[in-house]
Design a protein around this motif. Structure first.
Motif, short mmCIF file in Angstrom:
data_model
loop_
_atom_site.label_atom_id
_atom_site.label_comp_id
_atom_site.label_asym_id
_atom_site.label_seq_id
_atom_site.Cartn_x
_atom_site.Cartn_y
_atom_site.Cartn_z
N ALA A 221 36.57 41.89 46.54
CA ALA A 221 35.89 41.67 47.82
C ALA A 221 34.40 41.98 47.69
O ALA A 221 33.54 41.25 48.21
CB ALA A 221 36.53 42.53 48.90
N ALA A 222 34.08 43.08 47.00
CA ALA A 222 32.68 43.46 46.82
C ALA A 222 31.94 42.42 45.98
O ALA A 222 30.78 42.09 46.25
CB ALA A 222 32.60 44.84 46.17
N LEU A 223 32.59 41.91 44.96
CA LEU A 223 31.96 40.90 44.10
C LEU A 223 31.64 39.64 44.90
O LEU A 223 30.54 39.07 44.79
CB LEU A 223 32.89 40.58 42.93
N ALA A 224 32.60 39.18 45.71
CA ALA A 224 32.37 37.97 46.49
C ALA A 224 31.25 38.19 47.51
O ALA A 224 30.39 37.30 47.72
CB ALA A 224 33.65 37.55 47.20
N ASP A 225 31.23 39.36 48.15
CA ASP A 225 30.14 39.66 49.09
C ASP A 225 28.81 39.71 48.36
O ASP A 225 27.78 39.25 48.88
CB ASP A 225 30.42 40.99 49.79
N TRP A 226 28.78 40.31 47.18
CA TRP A 226 27.54 40.43 46.39
C TRP A 226 27.02 39.05 46.02
O TRP A 226 25.81 38.81 46.02
CB TRP A 226 27.82 41.27 45.14
#
Length: 656
Positions: A221-226
Motif C-alpha cells: 500500500a505504501a509503495l503504491a501511494d509513493w
C-alpha cells in the motif's frame, strides 16, 4: 453405501455405480423423466475419475467438464444416446437431491439445472468437434463408421487387420493431432488429490485484523501511494533511479537505503516488492515511468482484499524470489502450491527439511540436474520463499525439533524419496531446525485455492444449513470421529437441538448400507448414543439397522432375538449385500451357505415385513423365486442386467 472410492477401488465403484444407475432409472421411469443408463454411467465415472472423486458433489465446472469434455473425449454411442445427456444429467441431479445423496457443499439443484441448460447450448458443437475425442474414441468411431459391431470380437479383429493392411480409410492428420494431444495435454482426466481433514477458522473479524497487520500489505500500500498518480521515472534498464530506490527502501523499512549499490537492481528487497506490486496490478510501467493503477486505488484501503490479491500474485514471482534461470524459478508456482498444500492440515509445525527434499527431487527429475551448485541455489530460493510468505502472513516460521510424525514413515519399504534423501532427512530431523505452519489467513487462502481446483477441503461449520440426510451422509463418509462430533454439535445448535429430524432422515434413506452408516455416525457422536440405539430396536423403520448394530457390537446375542427379529436381521444383511455386491453376490453367497434352502430364504425375505420397501422390491425383481424352491436352483431373473436398457450384460459403448 459409499459415494467416494480410491482410484484403485474399481470393483467397489462399479458395484455402487450399477446400484445408482438402476435405482435412478427406475425412479425416472416412475416419474416419466428422461434418463439413459449409458449417460448415467458416464456421469458417475467422470466424477470418480476427477480430482476429488466425490460422485454426488457437482458444481457448474463439473457439469461443463462432463458435457463438453468427458463425453466427446471418452464416450462412444449413437448420436441419439448422446443427445440425451443434458436431460439425463438433470434427472440424475433431481434423483440425488430427492434421495438425500447430494453433497450439500456443491451447487444447489436449481443452480445445477441452470448450468445444464446453459451448457447445453454448446453441447452439440462439442460433440461435432473431432479434436475433442481421444485416440481410442477415434478408432472406435472409425470402426462404427465402417459398420463394425464393437461387441463382436471377431469383427473388431478383422477391422484391425484391415487397418494394418491399409484397407481402411481414415483421417490420418486428425489422428496425428490426437496422438500429439495425448502426450502433451491432460484431457478431461484429472489426477486424484488427497482429501484434506476438516479445518477450523477464527471469526471473520480476526482474519480482517490479521490482514491489516501484514507487513507486506503495509509495504505494498505504501509503495503504491509513493508511486502516486504522477508516477516515477525509470532508467533505460527499467529500474528505479538509485535515489528513488533508496527513498523507497527507507519508506518500506527494508534496511537497504544505506547499502553500497550502483543501481536499484542491487537492492533485492525493494526489487521484490516492486515486482510484487506489479504482479498484484497495483502499479504498472508505461513509457519509461512507474505508474499507480487507478482502479487499484480503493484496494489500498481494504487490507483484507489487498492481502488476497498479494497472495495470488505471489505465485508469479518465481523469477524474483530465485534467480531467473534457477530450477525453482521455472517450477515456482507448482512448487509453492504443492508446499502449501503439504503443510495444510498438519497437526504440528512441519520441518522445512521435509519439504525441501521432495522439491529438490522434483527439480532434479524435471530439469535433469544433480550438481551441488544448483541444489544450493534451489535451497536459497526456498528459504527466500518461506521468508516472503511469512512477511505476508501466510505462514509462521519457528525453530525446534520436529514432531516424530515427520520421521515415522522414513523406514517404510515403499517411499517416494530415495534412500540417500531419507538418510539426509533422518539426520536433519534429529536436530533442531526451521519449522513452518500455516496461519489462519494462510489456511483460508490455501483452502480457497484447493476448492477452486476442485479438491475436497472441509471446514467445520459449513454444514450448519445442510439438510439432515445430506449432513449425515457427508459426516459418515468424509469426517473423522472428532470433527464429525463437532460438526453435528454445531448443526444441532443451529437447527433447534432436536435429534428427531436426523432420525427421520435415516428412516427415509432408501440405501440400507448408507442408512446404517448415517445412524452409526449419529450414535457415535452422542454421549447417549448406545442408549439411543437400544431404544431404536423396536422402531418400525430403524429397528433392523439398530438390531444389526447391537448384534455386531456384541450387545445382543442372536439367540436373544425373536423369530421376527431374526428374519429382519437376515433381510437387512441380504439387502446390504445386494447394494454393495449386486444380485450375483446374493445368489452366490446364499447358494454357498444355505444350499437347497437358498430359495426358501429368498422367498421368506421377499415376503417379509421389512420396512425398506424399495430395497425389498429390488431384491424381489432381481432374484427370481421358483415356485418349488427345494427342487429348483436359485437363479437370476430373466431379462437384461439391471440398468442395461437392453445392452447384454449391462455393458455399453463407454470409455475406451
Amino acid at each position: 453405501m459409499r459415494t467416494w472410492f480410491e482410484p484403485d477401488e474399481e470393483g467397489e465403484f462399479e458395484a455402487v455405480r450399477a446400484l445408482l444407475v438402476r435405482r435412478c432409472l427406475t425412479w425416472a421411469d416412475e416419474r416419466r423423466l428422461p434418463a439413459d443408463g449409458v449417460i448415467l454411467e458416464a456421469a458417475l465415472e467422470s466424477r470418480h475419475r476427477s480430482r476429488d472423486g466425490r460422485l454426488c458433489h457437482w458444481e457448474t465446472r463439473q457439469v461443463r467438464r462432463f458435457l463438453l469434455e468427458w463425453i466427446p473425449h471418452h464416450l462412444v454411442a449413437s448420436r441419439e444416446v448422446l443427445d440425451r445427456a443434458p436431460g439425463s444429467l438433470t434427472t440424475l441431479f433431481r434423483y440425488l437431491a430427492e434421495t438425500g445423496l447430494r453433497d450439500p457443499r456443491g451447487a444447489t439443484p436449481a443452480e445445477l439445472e441452470a448450468a445444464v441448460a446453459a451448457t447445453a447450448a454448446e453441447y452439440a458443437a462439442a460433440l461435432d468437434d473431432p479434436g475433442r475425442q481421444s485416440v481410442g474414441t477415434f478408432w472406435a468411431r472409425t470402426a462404427l463408421d465402417h459398420g463394425v459391431d464393437l461387441t463382436d470380437g471377431r469383427a473388431v479383429a478383422r477391422f484391425r487387420r484391415d487397418i494394418d493392411a491399409g484397407r481402411v480409410a481414415y483421417d490420418a492428420d486428425l489422428l496425428d493431432t490426437l496422438v500429439m494431444a495425448r502426450f502433451f495435454e491432460s484431457g478431461p482426466d484429472e489426477e486424484r488429490a488427497f482429501p484434506q481433514p476438516p479445518m477450523t477458522l477464527p471469526p471473520a473479524a480476526e482474519l480482517t485484523a490479521a490482514a491489516a497487520r501484514s507487513e507486506v500489505v503495509r509495504q505494498l500500500a505504501a509503495l503504491a501511494d509513493w508511486t502516486g498518480t504522477g508516477g516515477r521515472t525509470l532508467t533505460g534498464a527499467g529500474n528505479l533511479r538509485l535515489a528513488d530506490a533508496r527513498e523507497l527502501a527507507a519508506l518500506l523499512d527494508t534496511g537497504e537505503q544505506d547499502l553500497r549499490a550502483r543501481s536499484a537492481a542491487e537492492l533485492p528487497k525493494v526489487g521484490l516488492l516492486l515486482a510484487w506490486a506489479r504482479a498484484a496490478r497495483l502499479v504498472r510501467v508505461s513509457k519509461g515511468r512507474l505508474l499507480q493503477v487507478a482502479k487499484a486505488a480503493p484496494l489500498l484501503r481494504e487490507p483484507e482484499r489487498l492481502w488476497s490479491r498479494a497472495f495470488e500474485a505471489f505465485f508469479d514471482l518465481g523469477a524474483v524470489i530465485g534467480t531467473p534461470r534457477s530450477p525453482l524459478a521455472r517450477l515456482f508456482d507448482e512448487v509453492v502450491d504443492d508446499v502449501l498444500c503439504s503443510v495444510y492440515g498438519m497437526p504440528a509445525p512441519m520441518p522445512v527439511a521435509r519439504l525441501t527434499e521432495p522439491v529438490l527431487l522434483a527439480c532434479e527429475d524435471y530439469l535433469g540436474f544433480d550438481d551441488e551448485a544448483r541444489r544450493d541455489q534451489t535451497l536459497r530460493g526456498l528459504a527466500s520463499t518461506f521468508e516472503a510468505l511469512a512477511a505476508l502472513g501466510v505462514v509462521e516460521l519457528s525453530h525446534g525439533v520436529a514432531d516424530e510424525l515427520y520421521s515415522s514413515d522414513l523406514d517404510a519399504d515403499e517411499h517416494e524419496l530415495p534412500p540417500d534423501a531419507r538418510a539426509r532427512l533422518r539426520a536433519r530431523l534429529a536436530e533442531p531446525g526451521p519449522l513452518v505452519a500455516l496461519t489462519p489467513l494462510g489456511v483460508r487462502a490455501v483452502r480457497d485455492r484447493m476448492l477452486a481446483a476442485g479438491r475436497d477441503a472441509p471446514l467445520l461449520g459449513e454444514l450448519a444449513g445442510a439438510a439432515p440426510a445430506e449432513l449425515l451422509g457427508v459426516l459418515a463418509q468424509h469426517y473423522p470421529e472428532e470433527p464429525a462430533e463437532e460438526e453435528l454439535r454445531r448443526w444441532l445448535a443451529a437447527n433447534g437441538g432436536s435429534v428427531e429430524p436426523l432420525l427421520d432422515a435415516v428412516r427415509a434413506c432408501p440405501f440400507r448400507s448408507r442408512a446404517a452408516a448415517m445412524l452409526d455416525t449419529l450414535v457415535q457422536s452422542r454421549a447417549d448414543g448406545r442408549e439411543l440405539l437400544a431404544r431404536l430396536r423396536d422402531d418400525r423403520a430403524l429397528g433392523p439397522i439398530a438390531l444389526t448394530a447391537l448384534v455386531d457390537a456384541g450387545e445382543l446375542r442372536p439367540d436373544e432375538l425373536t423369530a421376527r427379529e431374526q428374519l429382519s436381521l437376515m433381510t437387512e444383511g441380504l439387502l446390504n449385500l445386494l447394494e454393495v455386491g449386486g444380485p450375483h453376490q446374493v445368489v452366490a453367497q446364499l447358494t454357498e451357505v444355505a444350499g437347497r434352502e437358498a430359495s426358501a430364504i429368498i422367498e421368506a425375505v421377499a415376503n417379509s415385513d421389512h420396512p425398506a420397501d424399495v430395497a425389498v422390491a429390488e431384491l424381489r425383481s432381481l432374484v427370481s423365486v421358483p415356485a418349488r424352491p427345494r427342487r429348483h436352483r436359485l437363479r437370476m431373473s430373466d431379462g437384461h442386467a439391471p440398468g442395461s436398457r437392453g445392452r447384454p450384460g449391462g455393458r455399453g459403448r463407454r470409455r475406451r
